[in-house]
Design a protein around this motif. Sequence first.
Motif, PDB file in Angstrom:
ATOM      1  N   SER A   1       1.816   6.516  -6.593  1.00  0.00           N
ATOM      2  CA  SER A   1       0.741   7.461  -6.877  1.00  0.00           C
ATOM      3  C   SER A   1       1.207   8.875  -6.618  1.00  0.00           C
ATOM      4  O   SER A   1       0.928   9.789  -7.405  1.00  0.00           O
ATOM      5  N   GLU A   2       1.919   9.091  -5.514  1.00  0.00           N
ATOM      6  CA  GLU A   2       2.433  10.436  -5.212  1.00  0.00           C
ATOM      7  C   GLU A   2       3.470  10.854  -6.232  1.00  0.00           C
ATOM      8  O   GLU A   2       3.528  12.020  -6.629  1.00  0.00           O
ATOM      9  N   THR A   3       4.307   9.940  -6.670  1.00  0.00           N
ATOM     10  CA  THR A   3       5.326  10.255  -7.685  1.00  0.00           C
ATOM     11  C   THR A   3       4.628  10.637  -8.992  1.00  0.00           C
ATOM     12  O   THR A   3       5.018  11.603  -9.649  1.00  0.00           O
TER      13      THR A   3
ATOM     14  N   ALA B   1       0.847  -1.198   0.000  1.00  0.00           N
ATOM     15  CA  ALA B   1       0.000   0.000   0.000  1.00  0.00           C
ATOM     16  C   ALA B   1       0.872   1.233   0.000  1.00  0.00           C
ATOM     17  O   ALA B   1       0.593   2.217  -0.710  1.00  0.00           O
ATOM     18  N   LEU B   2       1.964   1.201   0.778  1.00  0.00           N
ATOM     19  CA  LEU B   2       2.870   2.346   0.813  1.00  0.00           C
ATOM     20  C   LEU B   2       3.560   2.509  -0.544  1.00  0.00           C
ATOM     21  O   LEU B   2       3.787   3.632  -1.006  1.00  0.00           O
TER      22      LEU B   2
ATOM     23  N   TRP C   1       2.784  14.885 -12.523  1.00  0.00           N
ATOM     24  CA  TRP C   1       1.695  15.633 -13.159  1.00  0.00           C
ATOM     25  C   TRP C   1       1.725  17.083 -12.709  1.00  0.00           C
ATOM     26  O   TRP C   1       1.582  17.989 -13.534  1.00  0.00           O
ATOM     27  N   CYS C   2       1.938  17.358 -11.409  1.00  0.00           N
ATOM     28  CA  CYS C   2       2.010  18.727 -10.865  1.00  0.00           C
ATOM     29  C   CYS C   2       3.180  19.475 -11.484  1.00  0.00           C
ATOM     30  O   CYS C   2       3.047  20.642 -11.863  1.00  0.00           O
ATOM     31  N   ASP C   3       4.340  18.819 -11.561  1.00  0.00           N
ATOM     32  CA  ASP C   3       5.513  19.475 -12.159  1.00  0.00           C
ATOM     33  C   ASP C   3       5.243  19.826 -13.626  1.00  0.00           C
ATOM     34  O   ASP C   3       5.592  20.921 -14.102  1.00  0.00           O
ATOM     35  N   ALA C   4       4.596  18.909 -14.336  1.00  0.00           N
ATOM     36  CA  ALA C   4       4.266  19.166 -15.746  1.00  0.00           C
ATOM     37  C   ALA C   4       3.302  20.335 -15.857  1.00  0.00           C
ATOM     38  O   ALA C   4       3.446  21.211 -16.718  1.00  0.00           O
ATOM     39  N   GLU C   5       2.289  20.353 -14.997  1.00  0.00           N
ATOM     40  CA  GLU C   5       1.314  21.453 -15.013  1.00  0.00           C
ATOM     41  C   GLU C   5       1.978  22.782 -14.649  1.00  0.00           C
ATOM     42  O   GLU C   5       1.675  23.814 -15.256  1.00  0.00           O
ATOM     43  N   LEU C   6       2.873  22.733 -13.637  1.00  0.00           N
ATOM     44  CA  LEU C   6       3.590  23.970 -13.259  1.00  0.00           C
ATOM     45  C   LEU C   6       4.451  24.463 -14.423  1.00  0.00           C
ATOM     46  O   LEU C   6       4.502  25.675 -14.704  1.00  0.00           O
ATOM     47  N   ALA C   7       5.117  23.575 -15.095  1.00  0.00           N
ATOM     48  CA  ALA C   7       5.947  23.961 -16.242  1.00  0.00           C
ATOM     49  C   ALA C   7       5.064  24.530 -17.354  1.00  0.00           C
ATOM     50  O   ALA C   7       5.395  25.553 -17.971  1.00  0.00           O
TER      51      ALA C   7
END
Length: 162
Positions: free
Chosen positions: A16-18, A9-10, A23-29
Motif C-alpha cells: 500500500s505504501e509503495t 499485514a506488513l 501515486w505521490c511520485d506521479a502526482e509530483l511529476a
Amino acid sequence: KMIKDLISALMQEATSETEHKGWCDAELATNKVTRESKTAGVEELTAQRDEQTTLIAQLTQDIEDLVKAVAELDAAMAEATADREEAKVRNAATIEDAKAAQTAVENAMAVLKDFYAKSAQATALVQQTPAEDAPETFDKPYTGMLPEGGSVVDFLEVILTD
C-alpha cells in the motif's frame, strides 16, 4: 499464525505504501510538468506584455511626432496661403496697371494717327525749294531709329500687341 498475519499485514502495508509512493511520485511529476508549463506561459505572457508596452510607448512617440509635423504643415500651409493672397493682390494691381497702360497706348495711337493724318496734308512748313546752303545730311528722308524705318505708331502697335 499471528506472525504470519503480522507479516501479511506488513506486506500489505508495504504494498500500500509503495502504491501510495508511486501515486505521490506521479502526482509530483505531473505537478512539476504543470508548474513548468504554467511558468513558461507566465514568462511568455510577461514578454508579450513588455513588447506591447514598448510598442505602445513607440506609437505614442510616433503620434506626438506626427502631431508636431501636422502642426508644422498647418503653419506652412497658412503661410503659403497668406503669400498667395498677397501675390493675388499684387497681381490684381498689376493687371489694373496693364489695362490702364493699354488704354493709354490706344489713346496715344489714336492721337498720333490723327496727327500724322492731318500733318500729311499740311503745307504750312513745307519748303518749296531746297535751300542752297542746306547741309548734306538732309539729302535723303529721315526714316527714324526704328528697324525697317518704322514709325512711332508702329512702335506703339508692337507695345499694344505685347
